[in-house]
Write a protein that holds these residues in place. Structure first.
Motif, short mmCIF file in Angstrom:
data_model
loop_
_atom_site.label_atom_id
_atom_site.label_comp_id
_atom_site.label_asym_id
_atom_site.label_seq_id
_atom_site.Cartn_x
_atom_site.Cartn_y
_atom_site.Cartn_z
N ILE A 104 0.63 -1.16 0.16
CA ILE A 104 -0.27 0.21 -0.04
C ILE A 104 0.76 1.12 -0.14
O ILE A 104 0.43 2.14 -0.52
N ASP A 106 2.92 1.58 -1.56
CA ASP A 106 3.99 1.49 -3.08
C ASP A 106 5.53 0.97 -2.92
O ASP A 106 6.15 1.30 -3.88
N TYR B 90 1.94 9.45 -4.00
CA TYR B 90 2.73 9.49 -3.32
C TYR B 90 2.62 7.49 -3.72
O TYR B 90 3.29 7.35 -3.43
N CYS B 91 2.01 7.12 -3.41
CA CYS B 91 1.88 5.48 -3.60
C CYS B 91 0.48 4.97 -4.29
O CYS B 91 0.19 3.93 -5.19
N ARG B 92 0.47 6.14 -5.45
CA ARG B 92 -0.25 5.54 -6.81
C ARG B 92 -1.31 5.39 -7.02
O ARG B 92 -1.56 5.45 -7.86
N ARG B 94 -2.50 3.55 -4.45
CA ARG B 94 -2.52 2.06 -3.31
C ARG B 94 -3.14 2.54 -1.98
O ARG B 94 -3.85 1.50 -1.69
N GLY B 95 -2.49 3.28 -1.82
CA GLY B 95 -3.05 3.59 -0.40
C GLY B 95 -4.47 4.23 -0.01
O GLY B 95 -4.38 3.75 0.67
N LEU B 100 -0.89 6.68 3.75
CA LEU B 100 0.32 7.68 2.98
C LEU B 100 1.40 7.44 3.35
O LEU B 100 1.83 6.74 4.90
N THR B 308 -1.34 -2.94 -12.44
CA THR B 308 -0.07 -2.55 -11.87
C THR B 308 -0.73 -3.14 -10.41
O THR B 308 0.29 -3.41 -9.96
#
Lengths: 324, 317
Positions: A104, A106, B90-92, B94-95, B100, B308
C-alpha cells in the motif's frame, strides 16, 4: 555432516544470522536468560547481550508492531511468539500492517520480519497452546508462510526467511523439536517457495508439511508393504506455494491425499485440493482425500487429543478410498 | 517563534486548511472515492510539531494524516494524486487517504487502524536507538487511540527501553462521535503516559507557537537519550469525523465556541499585530494559486493503470 536436534538447528540459524548481520535482533517473551519457553534461544543472550536479544513484556500485538516499525527502519527483527495460539493477539499488526505496508505504500518501505511460532498439538497443552493456525494466515497477501519438517530445513529455511525482504511466518512444529537429522554446517539456506520430495513413489501422493511429514513417511512405509509406493511431498513453504511440484506429483500418481495437523475445514488441504482440481483434473484417477484434525478445539487429555488428531490409521483409510 | 517563522507556519497551516477544504469539495463532487478524514481545526498541532523537527526525524501518523504530510513539506499535487488514484500520487493510489507514505520527507506512513501506528512508531524509535541514528520519532494519534490495548503496550515498552519517541495525542474531544468523557475513564489522558513514567504535558493545540514550544521541550531530553515523551494537544475538528458525519453528537454552540479559537485566526491576529497585515492577503493568494496548480498537475497525471494492482505484493530481494 553433523547430526543435530531440530531445536538446535533453529538456534544455529539464529546464531549465524546474529553473527553475520548486525541488523538482526531477536524479540520475544522470556528469550533472555530463560532461553525461551522451548529453550530455542538458550545461550544467545549471554553471547549477544540485551540489545540484540530483546526480552519483551507480554504484549504480543505491541511487540510485533514494534518489530514491524523496526523492520521498516533498518533492523531485521526475528520475533518469537511463545505458542502459535498467541499470534492471534498480534493479528492486527501482522495482517493489517506487516503484510500490507510494502504494497500500500507502493514499495517505499520493506518489512523484513520473521515471526517464529511454535505450533501443534500432541503434548497435552490443551486448546489455547496446541493450535495450528497457518490456515488463518493463508489468505493474507504479502505474507510468506514457511514450515520445516527436518532439522536441515529448519536451519536452511530460517536462514532464508531472515534474509527475505518480506514478513515471514515461520512455523515450528513443537512435535519435531526433539527430532534428529543431518544439518549442513556454516552458511546454509533453503530457498523459500520450493517443495521437497521426501519420498518417491508412483502409485499415490501424500502432500503435507511440518510435523505431518514423519506421519506420511510412516504411512508410506506401511503402504509399501502392501505393494503401494507413495510420493511424499513436503510443501515446506505454504505461501507462496510450489504449484509446480504439486502438479508434478499429481501428474505422476493421479491419486492424492492432503495431510495436515490443523483443522479440516478451511484448512491448507482445502486450498491444495482446489489447486489440484483446477490444474490437474484430467490426471486424477480418484477424488482428492483430506486427512486433518477434526473440527473441534484441541482437548487436553491424551486419549482425547489423539482422537481428534490425524493418524497413520486415518491415512491408510484414505489410501483405501483412493483405490476403491 | 521569530516573526518570519511564524509567517511560514501560518502559510503551512493555511495550505493545510485550504487543501482540506478543496479535498472535501472534490469528495462531494465525487472526484475522490472512499472516505477521508479532514483535519480542519487541527492544523496548529501538525505544523507546530513539524516546526520542532530536524532532518532525519521520522513521523508516523494516523487516519487523519493529510495535515501531517503537508506540515512535513509534502507536495499538494502528490497528496491529491494519491486521493485521486493518479500516477503522481505518493503511493500511486494504492494507499489512499488513510495510507500515505513519504519516507523521503520523513513521513514513514499514515495508518487506517486506530492506534495501529503507535507500535510502529515505537519500533522506528527502537531502530533509531539501536542503530544510534540520533533521530527522534513522532507519533500522531487521536484521543480515541488511547483506549487501544496497543497504546498501553507500546508506551510501556518505550518507557522500559528509553526509546526516542514523542507521542502526540491530538485530543479533538471526540472519537468519531463519542466524547472523551464517555470513553476515557478518569477523564485525564495525561494520567496514562504518566502511569508508565513518561513525562507528559497538555498544550493549547490551537496555538501553533505553544505547540512548537511544547514539542521542543519534549524533544530535547528525548534526543539526549532520556526516553519517550508525551504531548496532549487540546484541539477540535471543525468538520465531521469523516465525510459522512452529520454532527448529531455535538452542539452548534460548542462548535462556535471552538471556532473563536481557530488556529488560523489566532495566528493571523498575532501577525497583524506584528505589522504583517499587508502581507497576509498576498500569502493567501499564493497558497490558493499553489493549490490550483497542484490540482492541475494532478489532473494531468494519468490514472494508475489497473494492471499495476497485481504488482509488488512481495518485495524483491
Amino acid at each position: 555432516m553433523p547430526e543435530m536436534y531440530f531445536s538446535d538447528a533453529i538456534r544455529a540459524a539464529l546464531d549465524e544470522a546474529l553473527t553475520r548481520d548486525a541488523s538482526v535482533v531477536l524479540m520475544g517473551e522470556d528469550i533472555g536468560p530463560y532461553g525461551g519457553a522451548f529453550g530455542i534461544t538458550r545461550g544467545l543472550h549471554e553471547k549477544y547481550g540485551p540489545e540484540r536479544i530483546i526480552e519483551t513484556p507480554i504484549s504480543e500485538n505491541g511487540f510485533v508492531g514494534v518489530a514491524v516499525g523496526a523492520a521498516m527502519t533498518g533492523l531485521r527483527p526475528v520475533v518469537e511468539i511463545m505458542f502459535m495460539d498467541f499470534i492471534l493477539l498480534a493479528a492486527d499488526q501482522i495482517i493489517n500492517h506487516a503484510a500490507k505496508l510494502h504494497y500500500i505504500y507502493d514499495g517505499q518501505v520493506k518489512v523484513p520480519l520473521v515471526i517464529r511460532a511454535p505450533a501443534g498439538a500432541g503434548r497435552g497443552y490443551g486448546a489455547s497452546h496446541s493450535q495450528n493456525l497457518e490456515n488463518v494466515f493463508l489468505s493474507v497477501a504479502g505474507l510468506k508462510i514457511v514450515c520445516p519438517a527436518t532439522p536441515a530445513d529448519a536451519k536452511g529455511l530460517l536462514a532464508a526467511a531472515i534474509r527475505d525482504p518480506n514478513p515471514v511466518l515461520f512455523i515450528e512444529p513443537k512435535a519435531l523439536y526433539g527430532a534428529r537429522g543431518e544439518v549442513p554446517e556454516g552458511d546454509y539456506t533453503v530457498p523459500l517457495g520450493v517443495a521437497r520430495l521426501a519420498r518417491e513413489g508412483k502409485d499415490l501422493s501424500i502432500i503435507t508439511y511440518g510435523a505431518c511429514v514423519p506421519l506420511a513417511l510412516a504411512a508410506a512405509g506401511e503402504l509399501s508393504e502392501g505393494g503401494l509406493e507413495a510420493d511424499v511431498l513436503d510443501l515446506r513453504t505454504l505461501k507462496p506455494m510450489d504449484l509446480t511440484a504439486l502438479e508434478a506429483t499429481v501428474a505422476k500418481t493421479g491419486r492424492c491425499i492432503v495431510l495436515e495437523e490443523g483443522p479440516l475445514t478451511g484448512g491448507i488441504g482445502a486450498e491444495v485440493s482446489a489447486r489440484i482440481g483446477e490444474r490437474c483434473f484430467r490426471a486424477l484417477k480418484a477424488g482428492v482425500q483430506r486427512v486433518a484434525a477434526q473440527d473441534t478445539p484441541i482437548p487436553s487429555a491424551t486419549p482425547l487429543e489423539h482422537a481428534v488428531l490425524p493418524s497413520v490409521a486415518a491415512l491408510l483409510a484414505a489410501a483405501d478410498r483412493l483405490f476403491e | 517563534m521569530p516573526e518570519e517563522r511564524l509567517l511560514s507556519a501560518y502559510r503551512k497551516m493555511l495550505l493545510i486548511r485550504l487543501m482540506e477544504e478543496r479535498i472535501g469539495a472534490l469528495f462531494t463532487e465525487g472526484a475522490i472515492a472512499g472516505t477521508c478524514h479532514l483535519c480542519i481545526g487541527q492544523e496548529a498541532v501538525a505544523v507546530g510539531v513539524a516546526e520542532a523537527l530536524e532532518l532525519g526525524d521520522e513521523v508516523v501518523s494516523c487516519h487523519r494524516g493529510h495535515g501531517h504530510l503537508l506540515a512535513m513539506g509534502g507536495e499538494p499535487a502528490r497528496l491529491l494524486g494519491e486521493l485521486m488514484g493518479r500516477q503522481i500520487g505518493y503511493c500511486r493510489g494504492r494507499g489512499g487517504s488513510q495510507h500515505l507514505s513519504a519516507p523521503g520527507i520523513g513521513l514513514l506512513g499514515t495508518n487506517g487502524i486506530t492506534g495501529g501506528g503507535i507500535p510502529i512508531a515505537t519500533g522506528a524509535a527502537l531502530s533509531a536507538h539501536l542503530l544510534r541514528t540520533g533521530a527522534a520519532i513522532v507519533c500522531f494519534f487521536g484521543d480515541g487511540a488511547t483506549n487501544q490495548g496497543v497504546f498501553h503496550e507500546s508506551l510501556n515498552m518505550a518507557a522500559l527501553w528509553s526509546l526516542p519517541v514523542l507521542y502526540v495525542c491530538e485530543n479533538n474531544r471526540y472519537a468519531m462521535s463519542e466524547p472523551v468523557c464517555r470513553t476515557v475513564a478518569g477523564g485525564d489522558i495525561l494520567a496514562r503516559p504518566r502511569a508508565y513514567g513518561i513525562s507528559a504535558e497538555c498544550v493549547d493545540g490551537m496555538d501553533v507557537e505553544a505547540v512548537e514550544a511544547a514539542a521542543r521541550r519534549a524533544l530535547a531530553p528525548l534526543r539526549a537519550g532520556k526516553g519517550p515523551a508525551f504531548i496532549e494537544a487540546a484541539t477540535y475538528r471543525f468538520c465531521g469525523h469523516s465525510k459522512s458525519d452529520k454532527l448529531l453528537y455535538r452542539t452548534r454552540e460548542e462548535e462556535a465556541k471552538w471556532r473563536e479559537r481557530d488556529p488560523l485566526t489566532l495566528t493571523r491576529l498575532k501577525l497583524e499585530k506584528a505589522g504583517w497585515k499587508e502581507t497576509l492577503p498576498w500569502i493567501e493568494e499564493e497558497v490558493r494559486r499553489q493549490i490550483a496548480e497542484a490540482e492541475e498537475a494532478c489532473r494531468r497525471s494519468p490514472l494508475t493503470p489497473p494492471e499495476t494492482a497485481l504488482q509488488g505484493v512481495y518485495a524483491d530481494a
